[in-house]
Design a protein around this motif. Structure first.
Motif, mmCIF file in Angstrom:
data_model
loop_
_atom_site.group_PDB
_atom_site.id
_atom_site.type_symbol
_atom_site.label_atom_id
_atom_site.label_comp_id
_atom_site.label_asym_id
_atom_site.label_seq_id
_atom_site.Cartn_x
_atom_site.Cartn_y
_atom_site.Cartn_z
ATOM 1 N N ARG A 312 19.095 -33.554 40.780
ATOM 2 C CA ARG A 312 17.756 -33.009 40.552
ATOM 3 C C ARG A 312 17.450 -33.018 39.063
ATOM 4 O O ARG A 312 16.461 -33.614 38.620
ATOM 5 C CB ARG A 312 17.649 -31.593 41.076
ATOM 6 C CG ARG A 312 16.350 -30.868 40.699
ATOM 7 C CD ARG A 312 16.432 -29.377 40.911
ATOM 8 N NE ARG A 312 16.949 -29.083 42.221
ATOM 9 C CZ ARG A 312 18.201 -28.676 42.457
ATOM 10 N NH1 ARG A 312 19.053 -28.534 41.446
ATOM 11 N NH2 ARG A 312 18.596 -28.415 43.676
ATOM 12 N N GLN A 381 20.852 -29.483 49.007
ATOM 13 C CA GLN A 381 19.624 -29.358 48.231
ATOM 14 C C GLN A 381 18.837 -30.658 48.351
ATOM 15 O O GLN A 381 19.003 -31.584 47.552
ATOM 16 C CB GLN A 381 19.970 -29.013 46.784
ATOM 17 C CG GLN A 381 20.647 -27.655 46.664
ATOM 18 C CD GLN A 381 21.402 -27.469 45.374
ATOM 19 O OE1 GLN A 381 21.256 -28.249 44.427
ATOM 20 N NE2 GLN A 381 22.224 -26.434 45.321
ATOM 21 N N ASP A 383 15.867 -31.521 47.780
ATOM 22 C CA ASP A 383 14.939 -31.934 46.727
ATOM 23 C C ASP A 383 15.597 -32.869 45.717
ATOM 24 O O ASP A 383 14.921 -33.636 45.033
ATOM 25 C CB ASP A 383 14.366 -30.710 46.011
ATOM 26 C CG ASP A 383 15.429 -29.939 45.240
ATOM 27 O OD1 ASP A 383 16.333 -29.385 45.878
ATOM 28 O OD2 ASP A 383 15.355 -29.895 43.996
ATOM 29 N N CYS A 435 17.373 -25.698 54.067
ATOM 30 C CA CYS A 435 18.345 -26.207 53.096
ATOM 31 C C CYS A 435 18.427 -25.230 51.938
ATOM 32 O O CYS A 435 17.833 -24.145 51.997
ATOM 33 C CB CYS A 435 17.936 -27.604 52.617
ATOM 34 S SG CYS A 435 16.335 -27.663 51.760
ATOM 35 N N ASN A 437 17.637 -24.132 47.977
ATOM 36 C CA ASN A 437 16.498 -24.331 47.081
ATOM 37 C C ASN A 437 16.923 -24.942 45.751
ATOM 38 O O ASN A 437 18.104 -25.151 45.484
ATOM 39 C CB ASN A 437 15.777 -23.000 46.844
ATOM 40 C CG ASN A 437 16.651 -21.992 46.106
ATOM 41 O OD1 ASN A 437 17.868 -22.076 46.147
ATOM 42 N ND2 ASN A 437 16.030 -21.031 45.444
ATOM 43 N N ALA A 438 15.952 -25.195 44.902
ATOM 44 C CA ALA A 438 16.225 -25.808 43.604
ATOM 45 C C ALA A 438 17.015 -24.890 42.690
ATOM 46 O O ALA A 438 17.768 -25.361 41.829
ATOM 47 C CB ALA A 438 14.913 -26.203 42.921
ATOM 48 N N THR A 449 10.626 -28.024 48.052
ATOM 49 C CA THR A 449 11.273 -29.174 48.695
ATOM 50 C C THR A 449 10.232 -30.058 49.365
ATOM 51 O O THR A 449 10.278 -31.290 49.255
ATOM 52 C CB THR A 449 12.317 -28.702 49.725
ATOM 53 O OG1 THR A 449 13.181 -27.743 49.114
ATOM 54 C CG2 THR A 449 13.141 -29.869 50.236
ATOM 55 N N LYS A 452 8.326 -32.021 46.662
ATOM 56 C CA LYS A 452 9.085 -33.145 46.120
ATOM 57 C C LYS A 452 9.167 -34.291 47.127
ATOM 58 O O LYS A 452 9.106 -35.463 46.745
ATOM 59 C CB LYS A 452 10.487 -32.706 45.714
ATOM 60 C CG LYS A 452 10.559 -31.823 44.486
ATOM 61 C CD LYS A 452 9.839 -32.384 43.278
ATOM 62 C CE LYS A 452 10.367 -33.712 42.792
ATOM 63 N NZ LYS A 452 9.696 -34.168 41.549
ATOM 64 N N ARG A 498 8.967 -19.840 50.592
ATOM 65 C CA ARG A 498 9.730 -20.489 51.661
ATOM 66 C C ARG A 498 9.371 -19.879 52.999
ATOM 67 O O ARG A 498 8.782 -18.796 53.088
ATOM 68 C CB ARG A 498 11.236 -20.287 51.437
ATOM 69 C CG ARG A 498 11.632 -18.816 51.458
ATOM 70 C CD ARG A 498 13.112 -18.571 51.386
ATOM 71 N NE ARG A 498 13.386 -17.131 51.267
ATOM 72 C CZ ARG A 498 14.571 -16.568 51.413
ATOM 73 N NH1 ARG A 498 15.626 -17.315 51.702
ATOM 74 N NH2 ARG A 498 14.718 -15.259 51.270
#
Length: 673
Positions: A312, A381, A383, A435, A437-438, A449, A452, A498
């Motif tokens: 990421r 993750q 993203d 999933c 998160n960032a 997510t 992205k 979320r």
């Protein structure tokens, strides 16, 4: 970095309110480095290696320098009058005494680090340089050996890694036995070097500690450390190399010339651009992959470590560099090419990328989000894969005419495989599956997510690719566009953080700034409704207002509402440079996104306001030009410093602002708006 030094720091700082005891912090001082070695020079001139992720070699765990005046030693870390700057490719630290100065210059070339000392003023004739270093080859504090060659050059070794210490003037060397168990367990920390000689020859040859002193010749002396892999460079070759470098770097003019020649970053007059490119070079391995930041917490006491490549962070940095390079006309194509090659080499068979890898070789690194490697989607993750795909698609779109055919084909294959990888994570309702998160601290189905994914699909849909792949990506982008309705909170007029157990988490999260980039990309694929534009404007304005924090010392954006990480004794969440920079970047892109709409919200003021805080003179920028990850409300910087992601965001935002201001100037000259 040795465990002994972390325990020593713990003893010294266990009662501190805004310090995490046991860490090896880098908020103060400067870095010098190559693609193989990263050296921190603290304000007192002490140097320490943060090199392992780049080269696989550990080197210096600690060091200390000073001068002997008659029979008295003055250690530089006890002085209060040092100053430090970057000077002609070196970190220059000036140690001030009443009648003279000691000028220390540090620079790194390959696996060699030079620390040169020069006297200025009325220094006494009897003055000597004194020093102490602790070398930990392969990260070992025990099971290491020491060789003293001809009483003037030291070799410390474990197995493959052999570390060397030499000087341009004759060294008087005393091996230093480090803390024993009772001293490690004692309440009080130990200070090194100790007084007196080592207890025995045997003990002195089983230690990584080295005390030394050397005279100044013509007011100068230079200390060299170099790291080597014995399987790649023999002992005799290493000894010859050290001897050559100590003499070559003994003259200030030669040293400065070598420092200039070894610089990775091109000479750019704009200080901000120069600083950000320099930081990203410091954090880069020979592969082109970057660590997130210097690994200040190697034993994972308060974090999961920073000396790794996250796809990421690295993917976002690569995209920011690509955009900045295009807008500012920077000659950084080699960086883009290295990044693309690294991503192609590390892509998994299912089209996705792992949690984090070693930048030195791309191998899987310790992590906690490799669920998709284990066979579970949740601890993954998603993203990260999208961030890499955005870069690869943009790189192909902007450079396809100059890329070799085989590279173009490889990128096309990676993008096709990447679409399949994202498809695995996309549920039937059009949103990515549950999933991580960032920020890597919660699970759910995240707005970020989804954004992205929409940006990645949209960018692929408009890249020069086969029509079947473009159409497939466009269709998936459209599904996510529609599904984002699920994340809208009409009462708060925001996009939630979320979905958790089908409930919408309505906290504001700075990662949702990615909605702006996603819709910028999507508008080249499909239509964006007036209602969606209105919602994006309302969300962005609300997010800025609710995340904005201002104290007597600093101003900026917190990460997300109710953030509790690394607060120590602080009652509220901390300001993050990533979030503040991300906000400035999102505001700048929102100016473009909303330019053809009738939105009343003008993000220009927020772009100016947020960028001011991360600019070189901003409240979130250190005197070194570095951006740390976060700040306490008091203005005390914390966590990884410098953080690559923050510097890349700053550079890209600066480039976008420069382009906008230039366009505005042209418009004014032509009589238009």
């Amino acid at each position: 970095m040795g465990l002994r030094r972390s325990l020593d720091d713990y003893k010294r700082n266990k009662e501190a309110a805004e310090v995490f005891p046991g860490e090896q912090r880098t908020q103060l001082g400067q870095f010098t480095g190559s693609t193989q070695r990263l050296i921190h020079v603290d304000p007192s001139g002490s140097v320490r290696d943060y090199s392992y992720p780049l080269s696989g070699l550990h080197g210096l765990s600690s060091s200390r320098f000073g001068v002997r005046l008659d029979q008295t030693i003055e250690w530089f870390d006890t002085l209060e009058r040092a100053s430090q700057t970057l000077h002609e490719g070196t970190v220059e630290t000036i140690h001030n005494f009443e009648k003279f100065e000691v000028v220390q210059r540090d620079f790194t070339n390959g696996l060699t680090h030079a620390t040169a000392f020069e006297l200025r003023g009325e220094a006494p004739d009897s003055i000597e340089l004194v020093g102490f270093v602790e070398l930990t080859p392969e990260g070992q504090e025990g099971r290491i050996g020491q060789l003293v060659h001809d009483d003037e050059l030291v070799e410390v070794y474990h197995n493959r890694e052999h570390d060397y210490l030499g000087a341009s003037t004759e060294l008087e060397i005393t091996p230093e036995v480090m803390e024993k168990f009772d001293e490690i367990l004692a309440d009080e920390p130990q200070s090194f070097p100790r007084k007196g000689e080592s207890e025995s020859y045997e003990g002195s040859r089983l230690t990584g500690g080295v005390r030394f002193r050397t005279e100044f010749e013509d007011g100068r002396t230079t200390v060299i450390t170099t790291l080597s892999d014995i399987e790649e460079q023999s002992r005799s070759a290493s000894l010859k190399h050290v001897a050559d470098r100590t003499q070559r770097y003994s003259e200030p003019s030669q040293l400065l010339t070598a420092a200039q020649q070894s610089r990775q970053t091109p000479d750019i007059t704009d200080q901000l651009v120069q600083t950000d490119l320099h930081v990203l070079d410091l954090l880069s391995a020979p592969t082109g992959a970057r660590i997130a930041g210097p690994d200040f917490d190697p034993y994972y006491q308060y974090s999961g470590g920073y000396g790794y490549t996250w796809f990421r962070d690295d993917g976002e940095i690569s995209t920011f560099l690509l955009e900045a390079g295009e807008r500012l006309g920077l000659d950084i194509e080699n960086r883009h090419r290295k990044s693309a090659r690294f991503y192609l080499r590390t892509q998994l068979d299912d089209g996705r990328w792992p949690h984090r890898v070693w930048p030195m070789n791309g191998r899987l690194a310790p992590g906690w989000a490799n669920g998709h490697v284990e066979g579970s989607e949740t601890q993954y993750q998603a993203d990260q894969t999208a961030s890499v795909l955005v870069f690869l698609a943009e790189y192909l779109a902007t450079h396809h005419e100059s890329l070799p055919k085989d590279t173009t084909k490889d990128i096309e294959t990676a993008l096709e495989l990447g679409v399949e990888g994202m498809d695995i994570s996309l549920e039937t309702d059009g949103l990515p599956t549950e999933c991580e998160n960032a920020w890597e601290n919660m699970n759910g189905r995240f707005t970020h997510t989804a954004a992205k994914f929409m940006q990645a699909y949209s960018t692929i849909a408009t890249a020069p690719l086969p029509a079947t792949l473009q159409n497939r990506a466009a269709a998936q982008a459209g599904r996510i566009y529609e599904a984002l309705e699920t994340m809208w909170c009409p009462d708060g007029k925001i996009y939630g953080l979320r979905l958790a157990d089908e409930d919408l988490d309505v906290r504001i999260d700075s990662t949702t700034f990615s909605l702006i980039d996603a819709h910028l990309a999507y508008r080249d694929v499909g239509d964006i409704s007036d209602e969606r534009y209105c919602r994006l404007a309302t969300h962005l304005e609300t997010a800025f207002e609710r995340l904005w924090t201002e104290t007597d010392a600093i101003r900026g954006l917190t990460r997300f509402e109710e953030d509790t990480w690394r607060r120590r004794n602080q009652a509220s969440g901390k300001i993050w440079t990533v979030s503040t920079g991300w906000g400035a970047y999102a505001a700048e892109n929102a100016i473009r996104l909303f330019s053809t709409t009738s939105q009343q919200f003008d993000p220009t003021a927020w772009s100016d306001r947020l960028f001011t805080e991360i600019d070189l003179t901003g409240s979130l920028c250190l005197s070194s030009g570095y951006l740390p990850e976060q700040f306490f409300d008091s203005g005390t910087p914390d966590s990884a410093t410098p953080l690559g992601w923050s510097h890349a965001i700053r550079l890209a935002t600066y480039a976008a602002r420069s382009t906008r201001n230039a366009d505005s100037a042209v418009d004014r000259q032509s009589g238009t708006r």
